[in-house]
Design a protein around this motif. Structure first.
Motif, PDB file in Angstrom:
ATOM      1  N   LEU A 274       0.826  -1.211   0.000  1.00  0.00           N
ATOM      2  CA  LEU A 274       0.000   0.000   0.000  1.00  0.00           C
ATOM      3  C   LEU A 274       0.854   1.252   0.000  1.00  0.00           C
ATOM      4  O   LEU A 274       0.576   2.218  -0.725  1.00  0.00           O
ATOM      5  CB  LEU A 274      -0.935   0.007   1.216  1.00  0.00           C
ATOM      6  CG  LEU A 274      -2.066  -1.027   1.222  1.00  0.00           C
ATOM      7  CD1 LEU A 274      -2.823  -0.976   2.527  1.00  0.00           C
ATOM      8  CD2 LEU A 274      -3.008  -0.800   0.048  1.00  0.00           C
ATOM      9  N   ARG A 275       1.903   1.240   0.815  1.00  0.00           N
ATOM     10  CA  ARG A 275       2.795   2.396   0.888  1.00  0.00           C
ATOM     11  C   ARG A 275       3.399   2.682  -0.487  1.00  0.00           C
ATOM     12  O   ARG A 275       3.471   3.828  -0.945  1.00  0.00           O
ATOM     13  CB  ARG A 275       3.878   2.152   1.933  1.00  0.00           C
ATOM     14  CG  ARG A 275       4.792   3.351   2.130  1.00  0.00           C
ATOM     15  CD  ARG A 275       5.775   3.119   3.266  1.00  0.00           C
ATOM     16  NE  ARG A 275       5.138   3.218   4.584  1.00  0.00           N
ATOM     17  CZ  ARG A 275       4.970   2.225   5.419  1.00  0.00           C
ATOM     18  NH1 ARG A 275       5.378   1.008   5.085  1.00  0.00           N
ATOM     19  NH2 ARG A 275       4.381   2.406   6.597  1.00  0.00           N
TER      20      ARG A 275
ATOM     21  N   LEU B 119      -6.034  -2.725   3.940  1.00  0.00           N
ATOM     22  CA  LEU B 119      -4.850  -3.475   4.358  1.00  0.00           C
ATOM     23  C   LEU B 119      -5.218  -4.949   4.444  1.00  0.00           C
ATOM     24  O   LEU B 119      -6.201  -5.318   5.096  1.00  0.00           O
ATOM     25  CB  LEU B 119      -4.367  -2.978   5.724  1.00  0.00           C
ATOM     26  CG  LEU B 119      -3.244  -3.788   6.382  1.00  0.00           C
ATOM     27  CD1 LEU B 119      -1.956  -3.672   5.589  1.00  0.00           C
ATOM     28  CD2 LEU B 119      -3.036  -3.341   7.824  1.00  0.00           C
ATOM     29  N   GLN B 120      -4.448  -5.806   3.794  1.00  0.00           N
ATOM     30  CA  GLN B 120      -4.691  -7.247   3.815  1.00  0.00           C
ATOM     31  C   GLN B 120      -3.433  -7.964   4.300  1.00  0.00           C
ATOM     32  O   GLN B 120      -2.413  -7.953   3.625  1.00  0.00           O
ATOM     33  CB  GLN B 120      -5.083  -7.747   2.421  1.00  0.00           C
ATOM     34  CG  GLN B 120      -6.403  -7.181   1.904  1.00  0.00           C
ATOM     35  CD  GLN B 120      -6.719  -7.626   0.494  1.00  0.00           C
ATOM     36  OE1 GLN B 120      -5.825  -7.982  -0.274  1.00  0.00           O
ATOM     37  NE2 GLN B 120      -7.997  -7.609   0.125  1.00  0.00           N
ATOM     38  N   GLU B 121      -3.519  -8.543   5.477  1.00  0.00           N
ATOM     39  CA  GLU B 121      -2.389  -9.264   6.066  1.00  0.00           C
ATOM     40  C   GLU B 121      -2.852 -10.643   6.535  1.00  0.00           C
ATOM     41  O   GLU B 121      -4.046 -10.866   6.787  1.00  0.00           O
ATOM     42  CB  GLU B 121      -1.825  -8.482   7.261  1.00  0.00           C
ATOM     43  CG  GLU B 121      -1.233  -7.122   6.912  1.00  0.00           C
ATOM     44  CD  GLU B 121       0.186  -7.199   6.376  1.00  0.00           C
ATOM     45  OE1 GLU B 121       0.721  -8.333   6.262  1.00  0.00           O
ATOM     46  OE2 GLU B 121       0.771  -6.135   6.083  1.00  0.00           O
ATOM     47  N   GLU B 122      -1.882 -11.561   6.672  1.00  0.00           N
ATOM     48  CA  GLU B 122      -2.213 -12.914   7.120  1.00  0.00           C
ATOM     49  C   GLU B 122      -2.483 -12.947   8.622  1.00  0.00           C
ATOM     50  O   GLU B 122      -3.504 -13.430   9.079  1.00  0.00           O
ATOM     51  CB  GLU B 122      -1.072 -13.878   6.769  1.00  0.00           C
ATOM     52  CG  GLU B 122      -0.964 -14.199   5.289  1.00  0.00           C
ATOM     53  CD  GLU B 122      -2.169 -14.958   4.773  1.00  0.00           C
ATOM     54  OE1 GLU B 122      -2.625 -15.887   5.473  1.00  0.00           O
ATOM     55  OE2 GLU B 122      -2.665 -14.614   3.690  1.00  0.00           O
TER      56      GLU B 122
ATOM     57  N   LEU C 225      -0.189   6.075   8.046  1.00  0.00           N
ATOM     58  CA  LEU C 225       0.026   6.211   6.603  1.00  0.00           C
ATOM     59  C   LEU C 225      -1.097   7.049   5.976  1.00  0.00           C
ATOM     60  O   LEU C 225      -0.832   7.938   5.156  1.00  0.00           O
ATOM     61  CB  LEU C 225       0.076   4.827   5.956  1.00  0.00           C
ATOM     62  CG  LEU C 225       0.201   4.775   4.427  1.00  0.00           C
ATOM     63  CD1 LEU C 225       1.523   5.390   3.974  1.00  0.00           C
ATOM     64  CD2 LEU C 225       0.079   3.340   3.933  1.00  0.00           C
ATOM     65  N   ILE C 226      -2.324   6.784   6.400  1.00  0.00           N
ATOM     66  CA  ILE C 226      -3.466   7.511   5.848  1.00  0.00           C
ATOM     67  C   ILE C 226      -3.429   8.976   6.277  1.00  0.00           C
ATOM     68  O   ILE C 226      -3.644   9.887   5.468  1.00  0.00           O
ATOM     69  CB  ILE C 226      -4.791   6.858   6.304  1.00  0.00           C
ATOM     70  CG1 ILE C 226      -4.870   5.395   5.843  1.00  0.00           C
ATOM     71  CG2 ILE C 226      -5.984   7.649   5.792  1.00  0.00           C
ATOM     72  CD1 ILE C 226      -4.700   5.185   4.370  1.00  0.00           C
ATOM     73  N   GLN C 227      -3.152   9.213   7.555  1.00  0.00           N
ATOM     74  CA  GLN C 227      -3.140  10.587   8.077  1.00  0.00           C
ATOM     75  C   GLN C 227      -2.051  11.431   7.445  1.00  0.00           C
ATOM     76  O   GLN C 227      -2.216  12.643   7.244  1.00  0.00           O
ATOM     77  CB  GLN C 227      -2.966  10.564   9.591  1.00  0.00           C
ATOM     78  CG  GLN C 227      -4.181  10.007  10.339  1.00  0.00           C
ATOM     79  CD  GLN C 227      -3.942   9.869  11.824  1.00  0.00           C
ATOM     80  OE1 GLN C 227      -2.934  10.355  12.348  1.00  0.00           O
ATOM     81  NE2 GLN C 227      -4.855   9.203  12.527  1.00  0.00           N
ATOM     82  N   ASN C 228      -0.941  10.822   7.096  1.00  0.00           N
ATOM     83  CA  ASN C 228       0.198  11.570   6.537  1.00  0.00           C
ATOM     84  C   ASN C 228       0.181  11.625   5.014  1.00  0.00           C
ATOM     85  O   ASN C 228       1.079  12.212   4.404  1.00  0.00           O
ATOM     86  CB  ASN C 228       1.514  10.936   6.998  1.00  0.00           C
ATOM     87  CG  ASN C 228       1.702  11.048   8.505  1.00  0.00           C
ATOM     88  OD1 ASN C 228       1.279  12.037   9.111  1.00  0.00           O
ATOM     89  ND2 ASN C 228       2.315  10.044   9.116  1.00  0.00           N
ATOM     90  N   PHE C 229      -0.820  11.001   4.399  1.00  0.00           N
ATOM     91  CA  PHE C 229      -0.886  10.972   2.934  1.00  0.00           C
ATOM     92  C   PHE C 229      -1.259  12.344   2.387  1.00  0.00           C
ATOM     93  O   PHE C 229      -2.305  12.896   2.711  1.00  0.00           O
ATOM     94  CB  PHE C 229      -1.915   9.931   2.465  1.00  0.00           C
ATOM     95  CG  PHE C 229      -2.097   9.899   0.972  1.00  0.00           C
ATOM     96  CD1 PHE C 229      -1.151   9.298   0.153  1.00  0.00           C
ATOM     97  CD2 PHE C 229      -3.217  10.485   0.385  1.00  0.00           C
ATOM     98  CE1 PHE C 229      -1.327   9.270  -1.225  1.00  0.00           C
ATOM     99  CE2 PHE C 229      -3.399  10.461  -0.984  1.00  0.00           C
ATOM    100  CZ  PHE C 229      -2.442   9.849  -1.796  1.00  0.00           C
TER     101      PHE C 229
END
Length: 410
Positions: free
Chosen positions: A290-291, A311-314, A327-331
């Motif tokens: 995503l980053r 976000l998709q993680e195991e 990440l979203i807030q600083n985008f």
């Protein structure tokens, strides 16, 4: 005669609390240019003019501004109501608009003759007839209330819709023999591909109308309700024009169109693509993926592109949720705006409170989804369950329609 078919404008629509005011204004600017370039003589708008039965004052202003801009190009305009529209609200100014050669049919009138609109040529003779049939509510289809079972009710609705179109055809044939007729409608035809932004109609779309029930009298059938442009499989040219702008992220890959019919050449329409004014992007992957994707975004359209991030993680990791939020807030990237984000973990243990699969958030759920989930735990017979769901659909439609009584300030 050149006729332009469009539908499902949904003026006042918000996408994740983002107004689509600019999107619609840009569409109208383009539509005006197209009407002028193609020398359109008649514009058909097949329902769902507004997104809400009680549209805001700004949405109403947009509607009237759009009509007046289009009128400058000397084209006649016919508007029918959809399931999102309030018949009373649409019909209120129809006497004034009729003087400007704009015909508004918000709801089914008591006299079906009133939906029959002749389009006159320069000598005053009928050149084309429009059967402007709006969305048909259960109250319009009186026979549906007499049915005793769920299946009988569905069949009564289908029969009621069929009777309305066939009666309109009979009126046209008797009153205007040998003059071609176009029908307008706002309904769900069997086999059509829908998107998540379409509100269920006619008992949750289960009363899907078979296209063969339209009959073979009409030359063209201009439909609204389905937001993806598509043709209905029937001998008579029957088309959904689709919505002119994307109204949900499920429509982000649809190619939006308007349809133009030249009755001097063919009743099959020409499909013209609408420019993309705003892109809807859906990004998913691991935190690092995503980053990377957010950093490499480059192309953007006239209006800010709106982004959904997942976000998709195991393995479940609270730290990654925190990092996603950061990440979203600083985008910050000109031309792009993240309007929604969420995290899903494949191996996260579900607690007792997690009723829905795929980690759906409350704002993602429709009222009917919640209701169906709640009744899963009850052992109803199939017929009883269908009756319960049918009753819920009726109540939901009434609630959605009754928002027209709310004041603008709410």
């Amino acid at each position: 005669m050149k006729i332009l078919h469009t539908a499902d404008w949904h003026i006042g629509k918000k996408l994740h609390k983002n107004d689509l005011i600019q999107d619609f204004d840009l569409f109208i600017e383009w539509l005006c240019q197209t009407v002028e370039k193609e020398e359109i003589e008649l514009l058909l708008i097949s329902g769902d003019v507004f997104d809400l039965a009680n549209p805001s004052s700004e949405a109403r202003k947009q509607y009237y501004r759009a009509l007046m801009k289009l009128k400058r190009y000397n084209c006649k305009i016919i508007v029918t109501g959809g399931n999102h529209d309030s018949p009373a609200m649409l019909d209120a100014p129809k006497e004034i608009l009729r003087e400007l050669e704009m015909h508004i049919i918000g709801g089914l009138p008591e006299n079906l003759d009133d939906v029959i609109i002749p389009i006159l040529d320069k000598t005053g003779k009928p050149e084309l007839i429009i059967a402007a049939i709006p969305f048909l509510r259960d109250s319009d289809l009186r026979t549906a209330g007499e049915a005793n079972t769920f299946e009988a009710r569905l069949e009564a609705i289908r029969q009621g819709i069929q009777d309305t179109f066939l009666k309109a055809a009979t009126i046209c044939e008797e009153r205007y023999p040998e003059v071609p007729v176009i029908a307008m409608g706002h309904l769900f035809a069997a086999g059509m591909e829908t998107s998540e932004s379409e509100r269920d109609i006619q008992i949750g779309n289960q009363a899907a109308f078979q296209a063969s029930q339209f009959g073979d009298y009409f030359k063209y059938i201009a439909l609204g309700h389905i937001h993806k442009p598509q043709r209905v499989n029937t001998a008579v040219p029957t088309f959904y024009s689709g919505s002119p702008i994307p109204l949900s992220f499920s429509e982000r890959k649809d190619e939006k169109r308007i349809l133009i019919i030249d009755s001097n050449k063919s009743w099959l329409p020409e499909s013209i693509s609408i420019p993309i004014f705003r892109r809807l992007l859906k990004l998913n992957g691991t935190l690092e993926e995503l980053r990377s994707r957010l950093e490499t975004l480059q192309e953007h359209t006239q209006l800010n592109s709106l982004i959904e991030v997942e976000l998709q993680e195991e393995q479940y990791d609270a730290t990654k949720i925190y990092e996603l939020d950061a990440l979203i807030q600083n985008f910050e990237k000109p031309g792009f705006e993240i309007v929604k984000h969420r995290a899903t973990f494949a191996n996260k243990l579900k607690g007792a409170s997690e009723v829905f699969k795929n980690a759906k958030q409350l704002e993602d759920l429709k009222p009917k989804e919640v209701f169906l989930k709640l009744i899963e735990n009850h052992e109803y017979e199939e017929v009883v369950q269908k009756e319960i769901v049918s009753a819920f659909d009726e109540i939901l439609e009434e609630v959605q329609h009754d928002t027209s009584v709310l004041p603008d300030s709410l």
